[in-house]
Design an enzyme around this catalytic site. Structure first.
Site, short mmCIF file in Angstrom:
data_model
loop_
_atom_site.label_atom_id
_atom_site.label_comp_id
_atom_site.label_asym_id
_atom_site.label_seq_id
_atom_site.Cartn_x
_atom_site.Cartn_y
_atom_site.Cartn_z
N LYS A 13 -6.97 -4.60 -9.45
CA LYS A 13 -8.36 -4.12 -9.35
C LYS A 13 -8.60 -2.88 -10.22
O LYS A 13 -9.68 -2.74 -10.78
CB LYS A 13 -8.79 -3.89 -7.90
CG LYS A 13 -7.95 -2.94 -7.10
CD LYS A 13 -8.37 -2.98 -5.64
CE LYS A 13 -7.59 -2.01 -4.77
NZ LYS A 13 -6.15 -1.84 -5.09
N ARG A 88 -11.15 1.24 2.19
CA ARG A 88 -9.91 0.56 2.53
C ARG A 88 -9.78 0.35 4.03
O ARG A 88 -8.79 -0.21 4.49
CB ARG A 88 -8.72 1.41 2.08
CG ARG A 88 -8.12 1.00 0.76
CD ARG A 88 -7.01 1.98 0.46
NE ARG A 88 -5.97 1.44 -0.36
CZ ARG A 88 -5.87 1.65 -1.68
NH1 ARG A 88 -6.76 2.34 -2.31
NH2 ARG A 88 -4.85 1.16 -2.34
N ARG A 123 4.77 -2.21 -13.19
CA ARG A 123 3.62 -1.33 -13.39
C ARG A 123 4.06 0.06 -13.89
O ARG A 123 5.01 0.64 -13.39
CB ARG A 123 2.84 -1.19 -12.08
CG ARG A 123 1.59 -0.38 -12.24
CD ARG A 123 0.57 -0.82 -11.27
NE ARG A 123 0.78 -0.21 -9.96
CZ ARG A 123 -0.18 -0.17 -9.04
NH1 ARG A 123 -1.36 -0.71 -9.27
NH2 ARG A 123 0.06 0.39 -7.89
N ARG A 156 5.16 4.85 -10.75
CA ARG A 156 4.71 5.66 -9.62
C ARG A 156 5.74 5.60 -8.51
O ARG A 156 6.32 4.56 -8.25
CB ARG A 156 3.38 5.12 -9.10
CG ARG A 156 2.19 5.84 -9.66
CD ARG A 156 0.91 5.11 -9.41
NE ARG A 156 0.77 4.65 -8.02
CZ ARG A 156 -0.27 3.94 -7.60
NH1 ARG A 156 -1.23 3.62 -8.44
NH2 ARG A 156 -0.35 3.56 -6.35
N ARG A 167 2.91 -0.91 1.78
CA ARG A 167 1.52 -0.92 1.32
C ARG A 167 0.87 -2.28 1.52
O ARG A 167 -0.31 -2.36 1.85
CB ARG A 167 1.47 -0.49 -0.15
CG ARG A 167 1.75 1.00 -0.32
CD ARG A 167 2.08 1.36 -1.73
NE ARG A 167 0.94 1.23 -2.62
CZ ARG A 167 1.04 1.17 -3.94
NH1 ARG A 167 2.23 1.20 -4.51
NH2 ARG A 167 -0.03 1.08 -4.68
P1 ADP Z 1 -3.15 0.62 -5.22
O1 ADP Z 1 -4.51 0.03 -5.30
O2 ADP Z 1 -2.26 0.13 -6.28
O3 ADP Z 1 -2.54 0.53 -3.88
P2 ADP Z 1 -4.27 3.32 -5.39
O4 ADP Z 1 -4.02 4.15 -6.58
O5 ADP Z 1 -5.62 2.76 -5.18
O6 ADP Z 1 -3.18 2.17 -5.47
O7 ADP Z 1 -3.88 4.13 -4.06
C1 ADP Z 1 -2.66 4.78 -3.92
C2 ADP Z 1 -2.54 5.47 -2.57
O8 ADP Z 1 -3.59 6.43 -2.44
C3 ADP Z 1 -2.71 4.57 -1.35
O9 ADP Z 1 -1.52 3.90 -1.02
C4 ADP Z 1 -3.16 5.58 -0.29
O10 ADP Z 1 -2.09 6.35 0.18
C5 ADP Z 1 -4.07 6.50 -1.09
N1 ADP Z 1 -5.47 6.03 -1.06
C6 ADP Z 1 -6.24 5.64 -2.12
N2 ADP Z 1 -7.48 5.26 -1.73
C7 ADP Z 1 -7.50 5.39 -0.37
C8 ADP Z 1 -8.47 5.12 0.64
N3 ADP Z 1 -9.69 4.63 0.33
N4 ADP Z 1 -8.13 5.38 1.93
C9 ADP Z 1 -6.93 5.87 2.25
N5 ADP Z 1 -5.96 6.12 1.36
C10 ADP Z 1 -6.23 5.90 0.06
#
Ligand code: ADP
Ligand code: ZN
Length: 210
Positions: A13, A88, A123, A156, A167
């Site tokens: 995404k 989320r 990644r 990461r 996750r």
């Molecule tokens: P991905 O989509 O690959 O899981 P992101 O970069 O979107 O990675 O998110 C990485 C981390 O940041 C998540 O695992 C969480 O810990 C935190 N995070 C990001 N967006 C949110 C959200 N909307 N609510 C809660 N935690 C978030």
């Protein structure tokens, strides 16, 4: 157009958000990138978020809702935006509704769990500018170097295999119910994630207009 991209971690995404925001000339807003930026700058919010992130858990709703409230009030969001990684959880979606923000479309990029783990292993990200790459599917022009800013690419910490499993678990438990939430509102479209980035983009763009 106010757009939400949903999908499991590693479903692509973020990549789609970067491409589509250019095509539509609206900003892509990634809560993950905002949090990583805050962490890099050593802000209080960043430090608070780090422990959750490193373990593959979600950062508390009030923290991310605050981030989004501020970001969406900026001028560049007034003609539309793409949310990548927010909401989320159901409370996060409800918070958007309460802010009076009308979402036009929600695209969920669907990739089966067994493919996710393999994708995550390849990644790579640029810690300086936030751009993301893949060793197979989205190679930088020069191996290990960011096209956009020339910095070194790294894996990461939360892309480590054990953290990826956590996750995914969190995704199915807390984020996937959002599909039902937006389905009821008639806003959800499912897009099958394809091997080629551009093929997923084509399906996503088509889903914006149907
Ligand atoms: P991905 O989509 O690959 O899981 P992101 O970069 O979107 O990675 O998110 C990485 C981390 O940041 C998540 O695992 C969480 O810990 C935190 N995070 C990001 N967006 C949110 C959200 N909307 N609510 C809660 N935690 C978030
Ligand atoms: Zn970069």
């Amino acid at each position: 157009m106010n757009l939400i991209l949903l999908g499991a971690p590693g479903a692509g995404k973020g990549t789609q958000a970067e491409i589509i925001c250019e095509k539509l000339s609206i900003p892509a807003i990634s809560t993950g990138n905002i949090i990583r930026e805050a962490l890099k700058n050593g802000t209080e919010m960043g430090l608070k978020a780090k422990a959750y992130m490193d373990e593959g858990k979600l950062v508390p709703d009030d923290v991310v809702i605050g981030i989004i409230r501020e970001r969406l009030s900026e001028d560049d969001c007034q003609n539309g935006f793409i949310l990548d990684g927010f909401p989320r959880t159901i409370p996060q979606a409800e918070a958007l509704d309460q802010m009076g923000i009308v979402i036009d479309r929600v695209i969920s990029i669907e990739v089966p769990d067994d493919k996710i783990a393999a994708r995550m292993a390849g990644r790579r990200v640029c810690l300086k500018c936030g751009a993301s790459y893949h060793t197979e599917y989205k190679k930088p022009a020069k191996e290990g170097i960011c096209n956009a800013c020339g910095s070194e690419l790294v894996q990461r910490k939360d892309d480590a295999p054990e953290t990826v499993l956590e996750r995914l678990h969190v995704y199915h438990e807390q984020t996937e119910p959002l599909k039902g939430y937006y389905e009821k509102a008639g806003k959800l479209r499912l897009v099958e994630g394809q091997e080629e980035v551009k093929d997923t983009t084509a399906l996503t763009l088509a889903a914006l207009n149907d």
